[in-house]
Design an enzyme around this catalytic site. Structure first.
Site, short mmCIF file in Angstrom:
data_model
loop_
_atom_site.label_atom_id
_atom_site.label_comp_id
_atom_site.label_asym_id
_atom_site.label_seq_id
_atom_site.Cartn_x
_atom_site.Cartn_y
_atom_site.Cartn_z
N LYS A 171 20.83 -17.42 61.51
CA LYS A 171 22.07 -17.03 60.87
C LYS A 171 22.86 -16.10 61.82
CE LYS A 171 24.55 -13.95 58.35
NZ LYS A 171 25.72 -14.23 59.16
N GLU A 246 16.59 -4.30 66.19
CA GLU A 246 17.35 -3.62 67.24
C GLU A 246 18.65 -3.18 66.60
OE1 GLU A 246 16.40 -2.59 69.99
OE2 GLU A 246 14.59 -3.77 70.24
N CYS A 280 25.53 -2.12 72.23
CA CYS A 280 24.59 -1.15 71.64
C CYS A 280 24.10 -0.19 72.71
CB CYS A 280 23.44 -1.88 70.99
SG CYS A 280 22.77 -3.15 72.02
N GLU A 379 27.36 6.40 65.49
CA GLU A 379 27.77 5.29 66.36
C GLU A 379 29.17 4.83 65.98
OE1 GLU A 379 25.92 1.34 65.99
OE2 GLU A 379 25.63 1.47 68.15
#
Ligand code: NDP
Length: 477
Positions: A171, A246, A280, A379
């Site tokens: 997905k 992750e 990231c 973040e």
């Protein structure tokens, strides 16, 4: 416009579609992609389950040939697929082609790994008994990917999953289905048997959640936000399922007084702003010691003036647009938060107009930031970075490690002593010396610690830890 359909049990299906929009030009529809339902997802899981017994016992040469053929086609079509990637995600054409090449190299690497499957043979502590330690596939693997690396992340999950004999329900992020569809199409034409790989594009809350709720998904590999990662973890614990996460980062880049200024500025600007800061591994905390601070800020500001922000497909563009309106709002909200917290916006942060309507944002560099500000702790995932002034190396290391995240960490220094100490003491899965915090090789482990990652490493030969399960067999001689 033809709809790019989902692949379930070897059939291309689906009529409901979502438009894939180019963030450099919102009038440009990249394509229409099927929107899968709960039933589609359940059918895909059933197909993967049915295909597992045969695929898990398939010969290593068959798997090798399919992955090798896939690698060859991706590499041969690097310009076309790289262009599709840049058009749907907004990273520059050079970055799009580079990422496509990396995906090809990953398939090539795991084609090789198929031929290197190995176990161990040990004597038992009891006489006349042999012990075999082998690795077997886990079963049906759910692959859930984010929007920021539309081809590399799917490649580094799907290639090892197939290499080690698992079947897959994939997905991709709803924002960027184009490259995912392209690699699934290539894998199928490379000879993958029906049901071994199933593609269900659509919403995370529908398709992703159905995968998480299914007892027939035996492992989930996830890259994305911390919030969704926690959902994956909770649901996987419920099903006693293997999972790998992750997630976010707030990666520090330390600049010491003894750094080569050019090296430091290039690495910091690349870390913070290239790929529109949507990596990231991007660095959004630039921690600079006293004596070099002002020179560094002046040089970084000068360097940023030469950076061209424009349509991702235009020659000469260094930084493309932000991926979509939601992410753009998040970036500009954080710029406002930084101002209100008392950091000084030393450069950029303005919305930009270009020839086509797109989500263009000038890279924003804050100075006079502290590590307790929200812009230093949360973040942002955009072209927004903050410079934090510190006294010396010891304070720099303490600030670098003072974060809930731990993916990547960088330092610019000419001191062997400090570089060595930093490599040993940075609380991160990856450490870079005189290099940007982002930009990693495909044949070595990738991953972090603390709040950034959970589970075993991705990429390289260590990927087998997640995609296989160990069997210990005893035989009386
Ligand atoms: P999200 O967590 O929003 O989405 C990631 C994937 O999860 C998407 O495919 C999404 O689908 C899906 N998803 C959403 N809700 C659910 C659910 N309830 N159940 C199952 N799946 C779901 O992250 P983004 O795509 O926004 O990616 C950005 C984030 O990814 C950043 O925080 C970034 O740090 C992180 N990231 C981490 C990396 C790493 O290696 N550490 C690498 C790259 C990114 P949909 O798109 O349809 O919502």
């Amino acid at each position: 416009m033809t709809i790019h359909q989902n692949l379930i049990a070897g059939e291309w299906v689906g009529s409901d579609a979502t438009k894939n929009i180019n963030p450099s030009n919102t009038g440009d529809v990249v394509g229409e992609y099927a929107r899968g339902s709960v039933e589609d997802t359940k059918a895909a899981i059933a197909a993967a389950k049915a295909a597992f017994p045969s695929w898990s016992r398939s010969g290593i040469l068959e798997r090798h040939a399919i992955l090798r053929k896939t690698a060859d086609e991706i590499l041969a079509r690097r310009d076309e697929i790289g262009r599709l990637l840049s058009r749907e995600e907004g990273k520059t054409l050079a970055e799009g082609i580079g990422e496509t090449v990396r995906a090809g190299q990953i398939f090539d690497f795991f084609a090789g790994e198929c031929l290197r499957l190995a176990g161990e043979l040990l004597p038992s502590v009891r006489p006349n008994i042999g012990v075999e330690i082998t690795r077997e596939p886990v079963g049906v693997v759910g692959v859930i990917t984010p929007w920021n690396f539309p081809i590399a992340i799917p490649a580094w999950k799907i290639a090892p999953a197939l290499c080690y004999g698992n079947t897959v329900v994939f997905k991709p992020a709803e924002l960027v289905p184009g490259c995912s569809w392209a690699i699934v199409d290539i894998l199928v034409r490379a000879g993958l048997p029906k049901g071994v790989l199933n593609l269900v594009m659509g919403k995370g809350s529908v398709v992703g959640q159905t995968m998480l709720d299914s007892p027939d998904v035996h492992a989930v590999t996830f890259t994305g936000s911390t919030g969704t990662g926690k959902r994956v973890a909770t649901a996987s614990v419920e099903h006693n399922r293997k999972y790998q996460l992750e997630m976010g980062g707030k990666n520090p880049f330390v600049v010491l007084d003894d750094a080569d200024l050019n090296v430091a500025v290039e690495a910091a600007v690349n870390s913070a702003f290239f790929s529109t800061g949507q990596r990231c591994t991007a660095s959004s905390r630039i921690i600079v010691t006293e004596a070099i601070h002002d020179r560094f800020v002046a040089a970084a500001g000068e360097r940023l003036k030469s950076v061209v922000i424009d349509d991702a497909l235009k020659a000469g563009t260094h930084i493309g647009p932000v991926v979509d309106e939601t992410q753009l709002k998040q970036d500009t909200d954080y710029i406002e938060i930084g101002r209100q917290e008392g950091a000084k916006l030393a450069f950029g942060g303005e919305l930009l107009k270009r020839d086509t309507p797109g989500f263009y944002l000038q890279p924003a560099l804050f100075t006079e930031a502290t590590n307790d500000m929200r812009i230093s702790r949360e973040e942002i995932f955009g072209p927004v970075a903050a410079v934090i002034r510190v006294k010396d190396y010891e304070e720099a290391l303490a600030v670098a490690n003072d974060t809930p995240f731990g993916l990547s960490s960088g330092i610019a220094t000419t001191s062997l002593k400090h570089a060595t100490h930093f490599k040993r003491n940075a609380e991160a899965g990856m450490v870079m010396v005189n290099l940007p915090t982002a930009g990693v090789d495909f044949h070595v482990p990738f991953g972090g610690r603390k709040g950034s990652s959970y589970g075993s490493r991705e990429q390289g030969k260590n990927a087998n830890e997640f995609y296989t399960t160990i069997k210990t067999a005893y035989t009386l001689a």
